[in-house]
Design a protein around this motif. Structure first.
Motif, short mmCIF file in Angstrom:
data_model
loop_
_atom_site.label_atom_id
_atom_site.label_comp_id
_atom_site.label_asym_id
_atom_site.label_seq_id
_atom_site.Cartn_x
_atom_site.Cartn_y
_atom_site.Cartn_z
N LEU A 175 -5.79 13.53 -2.58
CA LEU A 175 -6.03 12.83 -3.85
C LEU A 175 -5.63 11.37 -3.72
O LEU A 175 -6.40 10.47 -4.07
CB LEU A 175 -5.23 13.49 -4.98
CG LEU A 175 -5.79 14.78 -5.56
CD1 LEU A 175 -4.79 15.41 -6.51
CD2 LEU A 175 -7.09 14.49 -6.30
N VAL A 176 -4.42 11.12 -3.23
CA VAL A 176 -3.95 9.73 -3.13
C VAL A 176 -4.80 8.95 -2.15
O VAL A 176 -5.15 7.79 -2.39
CB VAL A 176 -2.46 9.68 -2.73
CG1 VAL A 176 -1.99 8.25 -2.63
CG2 VAL A 176 -1.62 10.46 -3.72
N LEU A 188 0.98 12.31 -9.42
CA LEU A 188 0.21 13.54 -9.25
C LEU A 188 1.14 14.73 -9.05
O LEU A 188 0.93 15.80 -9.63
CB LEU A 188 -0.73 13.40 -8.05
CG LEU A 188 -1.87 12.40 -8.26
CD1 LEU A 188 -2.58 12.13 -6.94
CD2 LEU A 188 -2.85 12.93 -9.28
N ALA A 244 -3.09 8.92 3.13
CA ALA A 244 -2.06 8.13 2.46
C ALA A 244 -0.67 8.43 3.02
O ALA A 244 0.15 7.53 3.19
CB ALA A 244 -2.09 8.38 0.96
N LYS A 256 2.16 1.76 -3.41
CA LYS A 256 1.09 2.21 -4.29
C LYS A 256 0.81 3.70 -4.06
O LYS A 256 0.63 4.46 -5.00
CB LYS A 256 -0.18 1.40 -3.97
CG LYS A 256 -0.91 0.91 -5.20
CD LYS A 256 -2.09 0.07 -4.80
CE LYS A 256 -1.66 -1.36 -4.55
NZ LYS A 256 -2.63 -2.32 -4.18
N ASN A 257 0.79 4.10 -2.78
CA ASN A 257 0.55 5.51 -2.47
C ASN A 257 1.66 6.39 -3.03
O ASN A 257 1.39 7.45 -3.60
CB ASN A 257 0.46 5.70 -0.95
CG ASN A 257 -0.86 5.19 -0.40
OD1 ASN A 257 -1.80 4.94 -1.14
ND2 ASN A 257 -0.91 4.99 0.90
N ILE A 293 -7.96 8.08 -3.91
CA ILE A 293 -7.79 7.12 -5.00
C ILE A 293 -7.47 5.73 -4.47
O ILE A 293 -8.02 4.73 -4.92
CB ILE A 293 -6.66 7.60 -5.95
CG1 ILE A 293 -7.09 8.86 -6.69
CG2 ILE A 293 -6.29 6.51 -6.96
CD1 ILE A 293 -5.97 9.54 -7.46
N ASN A 294 -6.59 5.66 -3.47
CA ASN A 294 -6.04 4.36 -3.08
C ASN A 294 -6.65 3.71 -1.84
O ASN A 294 -6.48 2.52 -1.64
CB ASN A 294 -4.53 4.50 -2.82
CG ASN A 294 -3.72 4.32 -4.08
OD1 ASN A 294 -4.26 4.00 -5.13
ND2 ASN A 294 -2.43 4.54 -3.96
N MET A 295 -7.26 4.49 -0.99
CA MET A 295 -7.55 3.94 0.34
C MET A 295 -9.03 3.83 0.67
O MET A 295 -9.39 3.70 1.84
CB MET A 295 -6.81 4.77 1.39
CG MET A 295 -5.30 4.64 1.20
SD MET A 295 -4.34 5.64 2.31
CE MET A 295 -4.59 4.77 3.87
N LEU A 308 0.84 -1.20 0.00
CA LEU A 308 0.00 0.00 0.00
C LEU A 308 0.88 1.25 0.00
O LEU A 308 0.60 2.22 -0.72
CB LEU A 308 -0.93 0.00 1.21
CG LEU A 308 -1.83 1.25 1.31
CD1 LEU A 308 -2.76 1.37 0.12
CD2 LEU A 308 -2.64 1.25 2.60
N VAL A 326 1.24 6.62 -6.95
CA VAL A 326 0.17 7.52 -7.40
C VAL A 326 0.49 8.96 -7.00
O VAL A 326 0.34 9.90 -7.80
CB VAL A 326 -1.20 7.09 -6.81
CG1 VAL A 326 -2.27 8.11 -7.14
CG2 VAL A 326 -1.58 5.73 -7.33
N GLY A 327 0.94 9.13 -5.75
CA GLY A 327 1.24 10.47 -5.26
C GLY A 327 2.31 11.14 -6.10
O GLY A 327 2.22 12.33 -6.41
#
Lengths: 208, 621
Positions: B173-174, A32, B103, A24-25, B177-179, A21, A28-29
């Motif tokens: 945002l994260v 962005l 996140a 993944k964060n 999107i992810n959690m 996780l 994506v972060g």
């Protein structure tokens, strides 16, 4: 997440950069964040284009006579190649080949440092010709745009070096794989920005 | 109920808050700091109204008046409204989507401390030679000519706090999107989460242009660059563009999350599902998108030409369409509902006409020819106070009452709350409605006084009189808060009785790990669904009880932000004091060394073990 888990190339996850996780964060972060960086550079490009060749009454500096394409071409080749070598590094990260990854990153860092060396030489040269930061709106916007990119290169180099030193003894794990991955994303982004600088600033400056 | 009993010493509590990475505590930090700056900005507003209460007044000097209006606007936008919005985002969004935290908990803390130190830095200008005085928009020709360091405080302070905002935006945002918990698809997300998502996307793309604009300003003023100086080839309009490319999305950053809060409140207290959920989502996204297409409507009189003005006028008017969709959906949510007029609901109901007034005057200004008349007059002042106070501030006050039980497990006094509401609403309309007419009568904004022969005396007096009502209203709100904290009466889970979404399903006080078991979301308004089916626990679980991974507290974010704060003084006094450059380097060194510490020292967090979770009886309440 356990740092002591030992992996083999077979047990290493296919997408080590985002198999947790946290990874993944980060993944994506960071994408962005690069989106935000894009608008940052877009603003700088717009400023540069608005102020290109603008200066005090009777200023003799223009893009045509200032820029030397051969030098910039070498810089471009250095940075593009460094992007390729960072791809090789990530290829080896995916295959859990730590030594090869570090080696390719080392090459990436050397190429990036060479690029930066040329850039410092270029800036120095301009300043000696009298084209310094305060000389005109044109000079301010040029140094700010290209200098911000140069600062990004410097940060990228520092980032790679810290990662390589920090992990040199313990190798790859699922905690540092995402870190390597996003550092290389950053490096690609820097490269893309440079392609735009090469085109918009230098090519269009000399030929456009 | 074991967790409330522990009394900690003041020092321990302070250290806890300085190092916390828990979104619930960071929410409280944002609420307190944002509330403080709201009071500061409010005092500045009162000073403005005292000065304008009668003609030819000399309560404050012209120069000081400029500083006050500049700091009023800057403080209210950057240091009060945005942090208060972040307070609710932090308090609510992770719980609403079934997450254990945001996140990046560490970055969450860093974002707060950057905002904190940026705000302090900006306000220190009052004591260090004068505040910024070029208006909150700080147009370049004016701000370059401003003597002293006021503008430098503005540029550096906003740079630091803006960095914090950008971090917070990416974080949300994260997180979203992810959690999200299993089953929470995008089209099952509550409206507050949706609006947080869109507002965060706006932050991500709107703040970097401001960063660039501020850097150009800093370089021009402190490092001899020439971006805005036309004798050196510079162009002052660049600042206007960069500022408004940020500034217009900024107003949607301020209002969209409040649209979300209102949507939650309307549905809850009408005891009905939100009308037109998917249209609401679509409208939110569309407003966010169009928000980037309209910045030049702030610059109609700059002289961009008829074509540019026409395009931006049409784009601006287009925003009224999705906003109208929202207004009608709220009305239809109430239609046929069994409405409960709590304080939060009163604010929500009052918001609709207030915001419509602000919206209609907005469309009037979107018409470029008319804007030539209205530009820089009190009509504009009236317009943006109707949208910002009538929209954002009413939303913040509604959210404060609505989410207070979620954040503190107590409830604000409803009677005092309603008194605040009525006083505030009456005072607000008294103050600002009449300013429309002052504008039409020709009174320009940002003037420190006016003559007795201009015919603006009475209207200004009425306006100042109304401001007293708002001041009293806010005072009563503070009394209400003190009273509620002193009484400390726990209200428990789902205090409104009609909670619809996950945040109300969680036990109170909220455990520091939020959800013992990750919930399974079974539809829109999942808590409502569970209650309808008679599920006493209020949640269906997606997993058995297991170990929970938690992040460690950290003092590093505080130090990082502090380094920037120190470095900013160096930049400010560059070329003036011998110690300036060393201090700049020292500050940046503090920041970079703490960043280095952060990346070299592994912080893997820790686990709360399953057995401990079972012992605490976390599921019983």
């Amino acid at each position: 997440m356990d740092l002591n888990t030992k992996y083999t190339p077979q047990s290493w996850p296919q997408h080590a950069e985002n198999s947790t996780l946290e990874g993944k964060n980060k993944f994506v972060g960071f994408w962005l964040f690069l989106g935000g960086e894009t608008t940052l550079f877009a603003s700088l490009f717009a400023t540069y284009l608005a102020l290109k060749n603008k200066g005090p009454e009777g200023m003799e500096f223009t893009t045509q006579e200032l820029y030397q394409l051969p030098l910039v071409f070498i810089m471009t080749m250095l940075l593009l190649t460094s992007s390729l070598t960072s791809v090789y590094a990530m290829y080896h990260m995916k295959n859990y080949n730590f030594k090869a990854m570090q080696a390719w990153l080392m090459i990436t860092v050397l190429l990036g440092a060479a690029f930066l060396g040329f850039e410092i030489y270029e800036f120095n040269h301009y300043v000696h010709e009298g084209f310094n930061y305060s000389q005109s709106a044109f000079s301010s916007s040029f140094f700010t745009l290209v200098g911000t990119h140069g600062l990004h290169v410097l940060i990228g180099l520092g980032w790679f070096i810290l990662l390589m030193l920090r992990n040199s003894k313990r190798g790859l794990n699922l905690y540092n794989a995402p870190k390597y991955y996003i550092a290389s994303l950053y490096w690609h982004f820097i490269d893309v920005v440079w392609v735009f600088i090469f085109t918009v600033v230098y090519l269009m400056g000399v030929a456009g | 109920m074991s967790s409330i009993a522990q009394k900690k010493g003041f020092g321990a509590t302070l250290w806890d808050y300085l190092t916390t990475v828990d979104h619930k505590k960071i929410a409280i930090l944002y609420l307190v700091t944002g509330g403080f700056f709201f009071i500061v900005g409010g005092i500045e507003a009162m000073l403005i109204r005292i000065q304008l209460a009668k003609p030819d007044n000399d309560f404050v000097s012209a120069g000081l008046y400029n500083e006050i209006i500049t700091m009023h606007g800057t403080t209210m936008i950057f240091l009060a409204a945005m942090p208060l919005i972040f307070a609710f985002m932090n308090a609510v969004v992770p719980l609403q989507i079934g997450a254990r935290d945001v996140a990046f908990p560490f970055l969450n803390s860093l974002g707060f401390w950057m905002f904190f130190f940026g705000g302090i830095f900006l306000n220190l200008s009052w004591f260090l030679g004068g505040a910024p005085d070029a208006g909150w928009t700080s147009y370049a020709s004016l701000s370059l000519a401003s003597p002293g360091h006021g503008i430098d405080f503005y540029a550096l302070g906003l740079q630091i706090s803006g960095g914090g905002t950008l971090i917070a935006g990416i974080n949300f945002l994260v997180t979203i999107i992810n959690m999200r918990a299993p089953g929470m698809t995008y089209m099952r997300m509550p409206l507050f989460t949706w609006s947080t998502f869109v507002a965060s996307a706006l932050i991500l793309f709107a703040f970097p242009p401001l960063t660039v604009g501020l850097f150009l300003m800093i370089f021009d003023r402190m490092f001899d660059a020439n971006f805005f100086d036309h004798t050196m080839g510079g162009n002052t309009v660049i600042w206007e563009h960069l500022f408004w490319i940020f500034g217009h999305p900024e107003v949607y950053i301020l209002i969209l999350p409040m649209f979300g809060v209102f949507s939650e409140i309307f549905a809850t207290f009408s005891r009905k599902r939100l009308f037109g959920y998917s249209a609401m989502v679509f409208a939110t996204v569309l407003i966010g998108f169009l928000g980037f297409m309209v910045w030049a409507h702030h610059m109609f009189t700059t002289g961009l030409g008829a074509t540019a003005n026409a395009i931006f006028a049409v784009a601006t008017m287009a925003i009224a369409v999705p906003t109208g969709v929202k207004i009608f959906n709220w009305l239809l949510t109430m239609w046929g509902g069994s409405i409960k007029f709590t304080t939060a609901m009163l604010y929500a109901v009052a918001f609709i006409p207030m915001f419509v007034i602000g919206g209609v005057t907005g469309v009037m200004q979107a018409s470029a020819p008319l804007d030539y008349q209205l530009h820089d007059s009190y009509f504009i002042v009236a317009h943006f106070h109707y949208v910002i106070v009538g929209g954002t501030v009413l939303g913040l006050l509604a959210g404060l009452h609505f989410y207070w039980p979620l954040m503190f497990n107590t409830m604000l006094d409803e009677t005092l709350g309603k008194i605040t509401f009525w006083l505030f609403l009456i005072g607000f309309n008294l103050t600002f409605f009449i300013q429309h007419f002052l504008g039409l009568l020709g009174m320009p904004r940002r003037v420190f006084t006016y003559g007795a022969d201009q015919g603006w005396d009475l209207f200004n007096l009425i306006s100042s009189f109304g401001a007293i009502f708002m001041a009293v209203a806010v005072t009563i709100l503070l009394i209400n808060i003190v009273k509620t904290i002193a009484q400390n009466k726990a209200v428990g889970r789902d205090p409104w009785g009609d909670g619809r979404t996950l945040e109300w399903a969680i036990p109170q006080p909220v455990p520091f790990y939020n959800f013992k078991q990750t919930p399974l979301v079974r539809g829109l308004d999942t808590f409502w669904i569970e209650k309808q089916e008679g599920n006493k626990e209020g949640m269906t679980y997606a997993e058995p009880v297991g170990d929970i991974h938690m992040p460690h507290n950290s003092f590093i974010p505080f130090v990082m932000a502090f380094g920037l704060f120190v470095g900013a003084f160096g930049a400010l006094y560059n070329g003036e004091q011998a110690w300036a450059v060393p201090v700049l380097i020292l500050g940046l060194l503090i920041t970079f060394l703490s960043m280095g510490t952060r990346s070299l020292k592994d912080d893997l967090g820790y686990h709360i073990h399953k057995e401990d979770l079972m012992d605490k009886k976390g599921g019983k309440h």
